[in-house]
Design an enzyme around this catalytic site. Sequence first.
Site, mmCIF file in Angstrom:
data_model
loop_
_atom_site.group_PDB
_atom_site.id
_atom_site.type_symbol
_atom_site.label_atom_id
_atom_site.label_comp_id
_atom_site.label_asym_id
_atom_site.label_seq_id
_atom_site.Cartn_x
_atom_site.Cartn_y
_atom_site.Cartn_z
ATOM 1 N N HIS A 4 -9.349 -3.283 12.156
ATOM 2 C CA HIS A 4 -10.141 -3.345 10.926
ATOM 3 C C HIS A 4 -11.360 -2.441 10.997
ATOM 4 C CE1 HIS A 4 -7.716 -6.713 9.674
ATOM 5 N NE2 HIS A 4 -8.469 -6.970 8.633
ATOM 6 N N GLU A 63 0.807 -1.221 0.000
ATOM 7 C CA GLU A 63 0.000 0.000 0.000
ATOM 8 C C GLU A 63 0.839 1.269 0.000
ATOM 9 O OE1 GLU A 63 -0.576 -2.623 1.907
ATOM 10 O OE2 GLU A 63 -2.703 -3.153 1.836
#
Length: 643
Positions: free
Chosen positions: A455, A386
């Site tokens: 998350h 990323e």
Amino acid sequence: MKASPLELLRAMTRIRMVEEEIARRYPAQQMRCPVHLSIGQEAAAVGVCQALQTTDWAFSGHRNHAHYLAKGGNLKAMLAEIYGKASGCCGGKGGSMHLTDLASGFIAATPIVGSTVPIAVGAALTAQREGKGRVVVVFLGDGAMEAGVVHESLNFAALKSLPIIFACENNLYSVYSPLSVRQPTKRSIADVAAGHGVTTISLDGNDVNAVHSKACVAVDELRKGHGPVFMELHTYRWLEHCGPSYDNDIGYRSEEEFQYWKQRDPLAICSKKLTITLDEAAVDKISQEIEIAFAAAISDPFPDPSSASFNVYSPANTPGALPEKGVRTITYAEALREAQDICLAKHNNSYLMGLGVPDPKGIFGTTSGLQEKYGKGRVFDIPLAEHAMTGVAVGSSITGMRPILTHQRLDFALVSIDQIVNQAAKWHYMFNGLMKVPLVIRMIIGRGWGQGPQHSQSLHAWFAHIPGLKVVMPSTPYDAKGLMIAAVEEDNPVLFLEHRWLYGIKDLVPESYYKLPLEKARILRRGSDISLISISYMSLECLKAAELLKSQNVDAEVIDLISVRPIDIDTIISSVSSTGRCLVVDQSDPICSLSSEVITIIAEHSFNCLKSNPSRLTLPPHPTPTSHHLAEDYYPTAVNIAR
Ligand SMILES: Cc1ncc(C[n+]2csc(CCOP(=O)(O)OP(=O)(O)O)c2C)c(N)n1
Ligand SMILES: [Mg+2]
């Protein structure tokens, strides 16, 4: 383009003379920014850059003067920038470590070590798409080879056969730390690069002729589509890491080592090997040019103080008239898919990438079928990298593309924070408006089903703290479509935060193209007793709470802020001024949060209208627990809000 030995010697001599003059004048303290001089390393810059054309692009890091000058950067604009003057290449916003000269193809230097590398790779992606044979070079040091983002970049460049040269100047040091305390001694830097499947050359970086010959071959290969190439150039800096002085006496390197490399002066090697010298007239000419450039830099005016706030954002694009909502109902996920579909069809320079983008589930259906429709070149999966991929998005956006980068959780985007905060947000500002960053980064906020501490974070306030970023979080399908199109057509980096529980929400959504203003809050319900101010999924809970309150004869107004930066101050003030009460509901930690910001705005602008203290309902000040037993009371609900 092959340069003559005399041209190579002249270019190196000019760089040496410029930097010697910087070193001589630096103690006067008129150049008030760090300078990282390349004296002793000129052959690498000149040998590589002289193999390029003006239309090729170069990038660099903190030690960039030589690269800038070798690529043809304007000397006067460089010196004026170092002196902090209005005529500097960044109008005084960048200084020595942020040079740019678009006319000569020196795109930019930035000093976060390794950070410019994925940006250059992104520019190489643009170059490959253009198909005009343009080549990109990025200069980096031996220290940068320890940064993970550089390896992610090498991997992606090799994967896509991008037309880029990684020119690694191995000068054996990172500040005072020798290579031997940072990397295994038996492993060469070139071998590490070769492990990525990149063509690799390792050579004497002080022999300009050798560097130039190899660079010319590499450039030819890259123009034919065979890329990338990694060049390890062995060299040595003569002066201190940062500043004008000789610092060999402080003990981090031996006099013996220093003298060995001084004997290997690139200018002397060139003269001796090729039996050429620059005549006095040529040296005088360079001297005069340097003298004139310094005189101009010193006498040029400083920038007007008002310009310090210019170019934080490119001008916003104004939406046209809004279409009728129509009769068609679709979900939030379908609205996002449709918006991206429209943008991909309308803008040839747009592309969509992210982990799982083309997978069977298509990011909760928001990207389904788009790869089939637009091809693997425009809609693609990415390596699990990323950080570099955000840099690639930045690099391709500043060179003309409109990327949409998707993260399946906001939490995963945190590994790319350098690219978001130091690069995407700052590029337009630090290069004084010369470049735009039209980039959308989608981040999904997870919630429920044990998403837990890593998350489920909604860090919108974090990102909104950074000037240069825009942060939007629509809560309805209608807004999601109109804002996504606006975000893609915006010339600024937009972080588009999507709460996972919104994907199934249905609404009337026009079928055609339309876009909405990124910075305008929405009044979801009019009311007179209290303002419920919220964003994203919490706006829907506030609407439900308003219905509950109605049964108690409380008439609540519900404001969906939609955007965290810019924030719609006027709508907040006008609502609270009329209701006199407010509750801010925010799906994040209370400290330094959106709720802190909204209540500050109210205290500053609507204090006299308040009938009671403004208050807030947020997440508790601890991370999200995973067990549903622990998470049960974690998120505010309509009932909590109504209470
Ligand atoms: C990410 C990051 N960490 C630390 C620094 C501080 N710093 C600036 S230059 C430098 C050394 C870099 O060494 P190298 O890449 O070999 O380049 P050189 O200075 O030798 O040209 C360091 C540690 C920084 N700018 N960025
Ligand atoms: Mg180094």
